[in-house]
Scaffold this active site. Structure first.
Site, PDB file in Angstrom:
ATOM      1  N   HIS A   1     -10.613   9.006   2.140  1.00 13.22           N
ATOM      2  CA  HIS A   1     -10.144   9.487   3.653  1.00 13.22           C
ATOM      3  C   HIS A   1      -9.051   8.618   4.301  1.00 13.22           C
ATOM      4  O   HIS A   1      -9.172   8.350   5.724  1.00 13.22           O
ATOM      5  CB  HIS A   1     -10.381  10.621   4.554  1.00 13.22           C
ATOM      6  N   PRO A   2      -8.850   7.226   3.716  1.00 11.90           N
ATOM      7  CA  PRO A   2      -7.846   5.706   4.602  1.00 11.90           C
ATOM      8  C   PRO A   2      -6.734   6.575   5.203  1.00 11.90           C
ATOM      9  O   PRO A   2      -6.041   7.666   4.385  1.00 11.90           O
ATOM     10  CB  PRO A   2      -7.583   4.937   3.390  1.00 11.90           C
TER      11      PRO A   2
END
Length: 550
Positions: free
Chosen positions: A472-473
């Site tokens: 989930h950058p």
């Protein structure tokens, strides 16, 4: 070198890019070009269309950009592997297909920043509803039923799910009707981005139904190397395809490459920290020190148990079963191949100091890692767990002027007191749930981390050794009005420049408490209205659940 003219050039055919392409090209007067560096999402490609095949593209050079972090100083110097979709549809073509909006208070947090008032939950909810076709809730106040994203609810029929939902209640946590509805806090079956046994990526939901529009062009294997400027206005991009360099000009350029690629391309184009760009011989077009900063992500681990009853999905992992599973999926869209396995879970608060859930659980009736490896011993089950609001911050920085060289990724996992405290809480809450009587007939002991990991120090050592990214950058070109922000919240335009916008996970000021695909799609839907100058829908002020501390 060729030169063509478009009204909108979208750099990146991933989640946000596909939604933008569909919405911006709806008016035949707008010429729209999508440039995707990855491959097409061929309709025959079982690895990206069969839900249960989700482990196969990860780590493959054909589907995955195969990033990894710099050595993480608080994780024993480990380099953490980061998969990113190298295919039309982006990471929505290789992810776990879990659809989580985040908590309504996530968007209240966004709106608390100066200039962000129109990003509160009331303004975002209409866009969530616009994009959804939630089959499990056709008349709900909070859900949509006409959008392109068909959402199926996990069937949770495996007996291990029943044990899990009973165990959470025995541990003192509630069930909820819908984690994307009135009350997120609690446990329930999850919405999934699959329909009729097939993955429904952003490309399949948004782009393919409109791909024949004469004003929409989509080019794959097209790597953009820089944005072209005339003065302070973006006027086009340069990209390579098939060994040839091309230039296209456009009224507006929209970067939708994600939280890694968008800041990378900004920096390659002279937008970022002037000192850092100058050190690489890049002429600064706009000094914006926030580009590539504020990197946020979710780290997770798997708490695994052996299962004494032969009820897990473990038999489906056997090599000799794969031809039958594949045929069953191919011809009937049923069987073990037709599920993403992440059918249920929930959200809880690990302490009374937080206003809303800071832990997310995914329950899996199988013991397996993302790369498809499984522990010895056969049947098992696991919980994926990790804190949602780490205050650790990292960065994305280019190393050279070569667009093919991966930028340096620094996440700084486990670097703060809050992060470490919540990790200890996360493991203790997980063990509390999995240790309930509901699992007495199933559990044959904890496999990982195992009974030898008990003290706070041992838990943190195990997380440092075993933790993986939840992929989930985000937040590396954030909206805002302060000196470290990158985007104008009212237009998604890059501060100080004209004709250049960023629409993807990098625009978020804070990561939401869940998987980020749904928030990215909402953001793209809202951005399309901003870019087109459309009148936005009226805010939806439906009341949502708030935990009131005693």
């Amino acid at each position: 070198m060729t030169l063509q003219q478009y009204d909108f050039i979208i750099v990146g055919g991933g989640s946000a890019g596909c939604a933008l392409a569909a919405r911006l090209s709806a008016d035949p007067a707008h010429r729209v070009l999508v440039l995707e560096a990855g491959r097409p999402d061929y309709p025959w490609d079982v690895f990206i269309h069969m839900p249960a095949a989700l482990t196969f593209p990860i780590g493959s050079r054909f589907y995955d950009w195969k990033y990894e972090s710099e050595p993480e100083p608080f994780m024993n110097g480990r380099k953490i592997y980061h998969a990113r979709g190298k295919v039309l549809g982006g990471s929505s073509s290789i992810n776990g297909m879990i659809f989580q909006r985040g908590n309504p208070l996530d968007y209240e947090r966004w709106a608390a920043d100066p200039g962000m008032k129109d990003w509160d939950y009331a303004h975002c909810l209409p866009y969530f509803k616009r994009m959804e076709n939630c089959l499990a809730d056709r008349e709900g106040t909070f859900r949509g039923d006409q959008g392109p994203l068909v959402l199926e609810r996990g069937p949770v029929t495996n007996p291990l799910f029943a044990a899990f939902f009973e165990a959470v209640q025995q541990a003192g946590y509630p069930l909820t009707d819908d984690v994307n509805g009135y009350r997120q806090e609690g446990f329930a079956a999850f919405d999934r981005n699959l329909h009729r046994g097939r993955r429904l990526s952003a490309a399949r939901a948004y782009l393919h139904p409109v791909k024949d529009r004469p004003n929409l062009a989509v080019r794959t294997r097209a790597l953009v190397s820089r944005v072209l400027f005339e003065g302070r206005r973006a006027v086009g991009v340069e990209y390579s395809q098939g060994g040839t360099t091309h230039r296209v000009s456009g009224g507006r350029v929209i970067l939708s490459g994600g939280a890694i690629n968008s800041p990378q391309l900004l920096q390659l184009s002279g937008v970022g920290n002037a000192a850092e760009l100058g050190a690489l011989g890049i002429r600064t077009v706009q000094h914006l020190p926030g580009v590539g900063e504020n990197l946020q992500d979710h780290l997770e681990v798997y708490v695994q148990h052996a299962c004494r009853q032969p009820v897990s999905m473990q038999p489906a992992m056997k090599m000799w079963r794969r031809p039958l599973i594949g045929a069953q999926w191919l011809f009937l869209r049923k069987g073990p191949g037709a599920t993403n396995h992440f059918e249920g879970g929930g959200f809880v608060r690990s302490n009374e100091e937080v206003a809303y859930p800071n832990l997310m659980f995914h329950f899996l009736p199988l013991a397996v890692r993302y790369d498809g490896s499984a522990p010895a011993g056969g049947h098992g089950y696991q919980v994926h767990i990790g804190p949602m609001y780490s205050d650790a911050r990292g960065s994305v920085k280019i190393r050279s002027r070569d667009p093919r060289e991966h930028p340096a990724l620094r996440f700084n996992y486990l670097s703060t007191d809050q992060d470490r405290r919540e990790w200890v809480e996360a493991i203790r809450v997980t063990r509390k749930i999995l240790g309930q009587d509901a699992f007495a007939g199933f559990s044959d002991g904890e496999i990982s981390p195992g009974p030898g990991v008990e003290t706070d120090e041992q838990i943190l050592e195990w997380v440092a050794k075993d933790g993986e990214t939840a992929l989930h950058p985000s937040c590396t070109a954030r909206m805002g009005t302060d000196e470290m922000s990158v985007l104008d919240p009212t237009t998604m335009a890059v501060h100080g420049l004209e004709g250049l916008h960023v629409v993807d996970a990098s625009a978020m000021p804070y990561v939401t408490n869940g998987n980020i695909y749904a928030p990215v799609m909402m953001l793209a839907e809202k951005a399309a209205d901003l870019l087109l100058g459309n009148t936005p829908p009226e805010p939806d002020t439906a009341e949502f659940y708030r935990h009131h501390q005693v």
